[in-house]
Design a protein around this motif. Sequence first.
Motif, PDB file in Angstrom:
ATOM      1  N   VAL A   1       0.777  -1.159   0.042  1.00 50.09           N
ATOM      2  CA  VAL A   1       0.031  -0.220  -0.039  1.00 50.09           C
ATOM      3  C   VAL A   1       0.718   1.358  -0.075  1.00 50.09           C
ATOM      4  O   VAL A   1       0.695   2.274  -0.692  1.00 50.09           O
ATOM      5  N   PHE A   2       2.001   1.302   0.818  1.00 52.13           N
ATOM      6  CA  PHE A   2       2.869   2.487   0.946  1.00 52.13           C
ATOM      7  C   PHE A   2       3.284   2.465  -0.540  1.00 52.13           C
ATOM      8  O   PHE A   2       3.637   3.706  -0.859  1.00 52.13           O
ATOM      9  N   ALA A   3       3.856   1.637  -1.116  1.00 52.49           N
ATOM     10  CA  ALA A   3       4.499   1.534  -2.429  1.00 52.49           C
ATOM     11  C   ALA A   3       3.406   2.412  -3.609  1.00 52.49           C
ATOM     12  O   ALA A   3       4.088   2.951  -4.174  1.00 52.49           O
ATOM     13  N   ILE A   4       2.751   1.622  -3.594  1.00 49.66           N
ATOM     14  CA  ILE A   4       1.530   2.216  -4.446  1.00 49.66           C
ATOM     15  C   ILE A   4       1.284   3.513  -4.244  1.00 49.66           C
ATOM     16  O   ILE A   4       0.966   4.665  -5.296  1.00 49.66           O
ATOM     17  N   ALA A   5       0.960   4.114  -3.062  1.00 51.90           N
ATOM     18  CA  ALA A   5       0.625   5.408  -2.669  1.00 51.90           C
ATOM     19  C   ALA A   5       1.808   6.244  -3.081  1.00 51.90           C
ATOM     20  O   ALA A   5       1.480   7.493  -3.707  1.00 51.90           O
ATOM     21  N   ILE A   6       2.944   6.114  -2.622  1.00 51.90           N
ATOM     22  CA  ILE A   6       4.055   6.917  -3.274  1.00 51.90           C
ATOM     23  C   ILE A   6       4.094   7.100  -4.649  1.00 51.90           C
ATOM     24  O   ILE A   6       4.631   8.129  -5.263  1.00 51.90           O
ATOM     25  N   THR A   7       3.901   5.892  -5.438  1.00 48.72           N
ATOM     26  CA  THR A   7       4.027   6.069  -6.933  1.00 48.72           C
ATOM     27  C   THR A   7       3.181   6.993  -7.327  1.00 48.72           C
ATOM     28  O   THR A   7       3.561   7.361  -8.413  1.00 48.72           O
ATOM     29  N   LEU A   8       1.804   6.681  -6.854  1.00 47.68           N
ATOM     30  CA  LEU A   8       0.770   7.717  -7.358  1.00 47.68           C
ATOM     31  C   LEU A   8       1.017   9.094  -7.020  1.00 47.68           C
ATOM     32  O   LEU A   8       0.386   9.851  -7.982  1.00 47.68           O
ATOM     33  N   LEU A   9       1.983   9.423  -6.166  1.00 47.90           N
ATOM     34  CA  LEU A   9       2.228  10.816  -6.161  1.00 47.90           C
ATOM     35  C   LEU A   9       2.624  11.440  -7.255  1.00 47.90           C
ATOM     36  O   LEU A   9       2.550  12.846  -7.310  1.00 47.90           O
ATOM     37  N   THR A  10       3.454  10.817  -8.250  1.00 47.27           N
ATOM     38  CA  THR A  10       4.129  11.429  -9.226  1.00 47.27           C
ATOM     39  C   THR A  10       3.450  11.492 -10.531  1.00 47.27           C
ATOM     40  O   THR A  10       3.915  12.038 -11.444  1.00 47.27           O
ATOM     41  N   LEU A  11       2.005  11.289 -10.500  1.00 48.27           N
ATOM     42  CA  LEU A  11       1.419  11.088 -11.826  1.00 48.27           C
ATOM     43  C   LEU A  11       1.209  12.647 -12.454  1.00 48.27           C
ATOM     44  O   LEU A  11       1.083  12.622 -13.474  1.00 48.27           O
ATOM     45  N   GLU A  12       1.126  13.506 -11.544  1.00 50.98           N
ATOM     46  CA  GLU A  12       0.907  14.939 -11.954  1.00 50.98           C
ATOM     47  C   GLU A  12       2.299  15.538 -12.201  1.00 50.98           C
ATOM     48  O   GLU A  12       2.211  16.886 -12.788  1.00 50.98           O
ATOM     49  N   LEU A  13       3.394  15.136 -11.991  1.00 48.27           N
ATOM     50  CA  LEU A  13       4.799  15.549 -12.418  1.00 48.27           C
ATOM     51  C   LEU A  13       5.124  15.333 -13.637  1.00 48.27           C
ATOM     52  O   LEU A  13       6.084  14.610 -14.006  1.00 48.27           O
ATOM     53  N   GLN A  14       4.459  16.131 -14.730  1.00 47.76           N
ATOM     54  CA  GLN A  14       4.809  16.046 -16.118  1.00 47.76           C
ATOM     55  C   GLN A  14       4.595  17.278 -16.722  1.00 47.76           C
ATOM     56  O   GLN A  14       3.696  17.948 -16.326  1.00 47.76           O
ATOM     57  N   LEU A  15       5.305  17.510 -17.847  1.00 44.90           N
ATOM     58  CA  LEU A  15       4.960  18.917 -18.657  1.00 44.90           C
ATOM     59  C   LEU A  15       4.436  18.391 -20.032  1.00 44.90           C
ATOM     60  O   LEU A  15       4.912  17.086 -20.566  1.00 44.90           O
ATOM     61  N   PRO A  16       3.622  19.125 -20.603  1.00 41.30           N
ATOM     62  CA  PRO A  16       3.305  19.092 -22.037  1.00 41.30           C
ATOM     63  C   PRO A  16       4.486  18.744 -22.792  1.00 41.30           C
ATOM     64  O   PRO A  16       5.254  19.498 -22.961  1.00 41.30           O
ATOM     65  N   PRO A  17       4.355  17.680 -23.988  1.00 43.40           N
ATOM     66  CA  PRO A  17       5.513  17.740 -24.697  1.00 43.40           C
ATOM     67  C   PRO A  17       5.418  18.647 -26.107  1.00 43.40           C
ATOM     68  O   PRO A  17       4.606  19.536 -26.083  1.00 43.40           O
ATOM     69  N   GLY A  18       6.738  19.121 -26.318  1.00 43.79           N
ATOM     70  CA  GLY A  18       6.634  20.021 -27.524  1.00 43.79           C
ATOM     71  C   GLY A  18       7.183  21.393 -27.133  1.00 43.79           C
ATOM     72  O   GLY A  18       6.980  22.310 -27.893  1.00 43.79           O
ATOM     73  N   LEU A  19       7.294  21.634 -25.755  1.00 36.28           N
ATOM     74  CA  LEU A  19       7.264  23.000 -25.167  1.00 36.28           C
ATOM     75  C   LEU A  19       8.678  23.748 -25.496  1.00 36.28           C
ATOM     76  O   LEU A  19       9.669  23.007 -25.696  1.00 36.28           O
ATOM     77  N   GLN A  20       8.615  25.050 -26.130  1.00 39.17           N
ATOM     78  CA  GLN A  20       9.875  25.522 -26.519  1.00 39.17           C
ATOM     79  C   GLN A  20      10.160  26.925 -25.825  1.00 39.17           C
ATOM     80  O   GLN A  20       8.925  27.692 -25.296  1.00 39.17           O
ATOM     81  N   GLY A  21      11.255  27.362 -25.354  1.00 31.53           N
ATOM     82  CA  GLY A  21      11.487  28.695 -25.047  1.00 31.53           C
ATOM     83  C   GLY A  21      10.698  28.949 -23.889  1.00 31.53           C
ATOM     84  O   GLY A  21      10.791  28.469 -22.787  1.00 31.53           O
ATOM     85  N   SER A  22       9.957  30.239 -23.810  1.00 34.07           N
ATOM     86  CA  SER A  22       9.528  30.860 -22.463  1.00 34.07           C
ATOM     87  C   SER A  22       8.356  29.904 -22.071  1.00 34.07           C
ATOM     88  O   SER A  22       7.985  29.752 -21.077  1.00 34.07           O
ATOM     89  N   ALA A  23       7.790  29.234 -23.258  1.00 35.64           N
ATOM     90  CA  ALA A  23       6.563  28.297 -22.765  1.00 35.64           C
ATOM     91  C   ALA A  23       6.980  27.061 -21.895  1.00 35.64           C
ATOM     92  O   ALA A  23       6.377  26.760 -20.800  1.00 35.64           O
ATOM     93  N   PHE A  24       8.175  26.530 -22.183  1.00 34.00           N
ATOM     94  CA  PHE A  24       8.867  25.742 -21.187  1.00 34.00           C
ATOM     95  C   PHE A  24       9.062  26.098 -19.885  1.00 34.00           C
ATOM     96  O   PHE A  24       8.707  25.540 -19.062  1.00 34.00           O
ATOM     97  N   THR A  25       9.570  27.437 -19.776  1.00 34.10           N
ATOM     98  CA  THR A  25       9.884  27.931 -18.441  1.00 34.10           C
ATOM     99  C   THR A  25       8.703  28.192 -17.761  1.00 34.10           C
ATOM    100  O   THR A  25       8.773  27.953 -16.478  1.00 34.10           O
TER     101      THR A  25
END
Length: 231
Positions: free
Chosen positions: A49-73
């Motif tokens: 249960v601990f392992a699954i809960a900790i893994t699920l914490l990272t689901l929103e740690l992502q950026l949209p692909p294809g960002l460049q320049g100021s949009a990435f920042t």
Amino acid sequence: MSDRPRWRGRPPERQASRRDRREDLREQRRLIWGGPVDADRVLAFSDAVFAIAITLLTLELQLPPGLQGSAFTTELRHLLPSLGAYALSYIILGQLWLTHHRIFSVIARVDRPLLTANLAFLGLIALMPFPVHLLADYHDRPLAVAVYALVFILAMVLQGWLWRYVTTPERRHLLKEPVPDEVRQGFTRTISGTLLAFGAAVPLVMWVPRFAALLWAVMVLVQLVVAWFNR
């Protein structure tokens, strides 16, 4: 008149027989549903249960692909609240996991109350990704901070109860070996210290919810460092 005693209701022998059958039935139910179970099975399930809960914490740690320049920042800057909520929650969940292992290191068998309380504790652990994502998405809302604090405080309170319950003298039969009073009291202070450090920051973070993750992380880390040097 007859000298035979007259009983109101059932004779005492029949009442005693019914009581014995009821006790036997309760004992059978206790053995089937509530008898002590092996602590290793409970610990393995808890680790999952601990392992699954900790893994699920990272689901929103992502950026949209294809960002460049100021949009990435810009997108990376918008991700900072999620990173902060993840870092804080990882620290607290890691501490809860270490404490859980310390508790179960002295347990040989788990009875029904302990099993039920542990399931309630794991239910809160499994719920953790929700308040973490809530804090990340609405880090400037006091209500989001309150929900986050409530779930973690309940988990800490339950964990403290687990330790106090299983180390009482009446439940030595559940332990691998008796826990000395100084160890019991010392570890109780450690658990209570983490709870107090986290809870003491709640009024402050409710006032400045945007910095809740940072303030909580600092207070919890300070408490852990103090506890380490006081071992």
